[in-house]
Design an enzyme around this catalytic site. Structure first.
Site, short mmCIF file in Angstrom:
data_model
loop_
_atom_site.label_atom_id
_atom_site.label_comp_id
_atom_site.label_asym_id
_atom_site.label_seq_id
_atom_site.Cartn_x
_atom_site.Cartn_y
_atom_site.Cartn_z
N LYS A 73 0.72 -1.38 -0.14
CA LYS A 73 0.24 -0.12 0.00
C LYS A 73 0.79 1.36 -0.05
O LYS A 73 0.54 2.14 -0.61
CB LYS A 73 -0.94 0.07 1.06
CG LYS A 73 -1.86 -1.03 1.43
CD LYS A 73 -2.92 -1.02 2.43
CE LYS A 73 -2.23 -1.17 3.87
NZ LYS A 73 -1.71 -2.51 4.11
N ARG B 279 -9.67 1.29 8.70
CA ARG B 279 -9.27 -0.31 8.75
C ARG B 279 -10.31 -1.08 9.71
O ARG B 279 -10.02 -2.27 9.86
CB ARG B 279 -7.97 -0.40 9.81
CG ARG B 279 -6.78 -0.91 9.06
CD ARG B 279 -5.61 -0.54 9.95
NE ARG B 279 -4.66 -1.68 9.41
CZ ARG B 279 -3.31 -1.12 9.18
NH1 ARG B 279 -3.18 0.02 8.60
NH2 ARG B 279 -2.33 -1.82 9.14
N ARG C 144 11.68 -7.56 4.59
CA ARG C 144 11.65 -5.98 4.99
C ARG C 144 12.27 -5.80 6.33
O ARG C 144 12.91 -4.90 6.73
CB ARG C 144 10.30 -5.45 4.94
CG ARG C 144 10.07 -4.03 5.08
CD ARG C 144 8.62 -3.52 4.88
NE ARG C 144 7.55 -4.00 5.92
CZ ARG C 144 6.63 -3.52 5.96
NH1 ARG C 144 5.86 -2.92 4.97
NH2 ARG C 144 5.71 -3.84 6.84
N ARG D 223 11.53 -2.79 11.65
CA ARG D 223 10.35 -2.50 12.10
C ARG D 223 9.95 -3.33 13.35
O ARG D 223 9.92 -4.45 13.26
CB ARG D 223 9.21 -2.40 11.21
CG ARG D 223 8.66 -1.16 10.64
CD ARG D 223 7.79 -1.12 9.46
NE ARG D 223 6.42 -1.81 10.12
CZ ARG D 223 5.30 -1.59 9.32
NH1 ARG D 223 5.36 -0.86 8.01
NH2 ARG D 223 4.34 -2.06 9.75
N ARG E 284 -1.01 -9.73 12.51
CA ARG E 284 -1.46 -8.75 11.72
C ARG E 284 -2.45 -9.15 10.65
O ARG E 284 -3.22 -8.41 10.23
CB ARG E 284 -0.29 -7.58 11.21
CG ARG E 284 0.11 -6.76 12.15
CD ARG E 284 1.77 -6.26 11.90
NE ARG E 284 1.95 -5.58 10.97
CZ ARG E 284 3.08 -5.76 10.34
NH1 ARG E 284 4.01 -6.38 10.84
NH2 ARG E 284 3.29 -4.89 9.07
#
Ligand code: ADP
Length: 196
Positions: A13, A87, A126, A132, A143
């Protein structure tokens, strides 16, 4: 134009909306980025971090007040691209209400459709570069589950409003961008001709 991006974690996104930003010249509003920036800087941000780090959604009132503040900024008067927002159905309804008051309805909702196993691989990759805190195998699983339970009902919500366009997000960033650009161009023509 007001555009919403919906897709599971890792579907791209952020990448897609940044590419579209160059094309449409409208700002990008990522609630994930806003919340990460607030993590260190405000008590509300520190509270939000406790949810984010566990892979859970931050409570609606926190997110809604943050988004409301952003939308009041002059930069957003010509529209924006929402990335990671809404969301939940409650967030979507609240966004509808506030856009109705402003007289600026959503133009299009773009679903990024992707293969989950591949997404998990992408996110772990990632994690190695971006570090992160919510990119651990356990949090990624949570998630995904949160996406199915709380966010995917939005697809029907927007389909019923005739706003949803689904795009295959498994290609290269350029391929995905081309699909999105085509969908947006088509919508732009409809929006402009409706406006006369
Ligand atoms: P991803 O889509 O990869 O999960 P984001 O950057 O969009 O990444 O979101 C990271 C985290 O920030 C989410 O797991 C959640 O805790 C929080 N978050 C972001 N946007 C919202 C939102 N609209 N409502 C509630 N929580 C949010």
């Amino acid at each position: 134009m007001l555009i919403v991006f919906i897709g599971p974690p890792g579907a791209g996104k952020g990448t897609a909306s940044r590419k579209l930003l160059d094309y449409l010249q409208i700002p990008h509003l990522s609630t994930g980025e806003l919340l990460r920036a607030a993590k260190q800087s405000s008590p509300l941000g520190r509270l939000a971090a406790q949810y984010m780090d566990r892979g859970q959604l931050v409570p609606d009132p926190i997110v809604l007040s943050m988004v409301g503040e952003e939308l009041d900024k002059p930069a957003f008067s010509r529209g924006c691209m929402f990335d990671g927002f809404p969301r939940t159905i409650q967030q979507a309804k609240s966004l509808d209400d506030s856009l109705r008051q402003r007289g600026t309805p959503l133009s299009i909702v773009i679903e990024l459709k992707a293969d989950e196993a591949e997404l998990i691989t992408r996110m772990l990759r990632r994690a190695a570069t971006e570090k992160r805190v919510d990119d651990t195998p356990e949090t990624i699983g949570r998630r995904m589950e949160v996406y199915h339970r709380q966010t995917s009902p939005l697809l029907d919500y927007y389909r019923k409003q005739g706003l949803l366009v689904s795009v295959d997000a498994m290609g290269s960033p350029d391929d995905v961008f081309e699909l999105i650009r085509a969908a947006v161009d088509k919508k732009k023509v409809t929006v402009e001709s409706a406006a006369g």
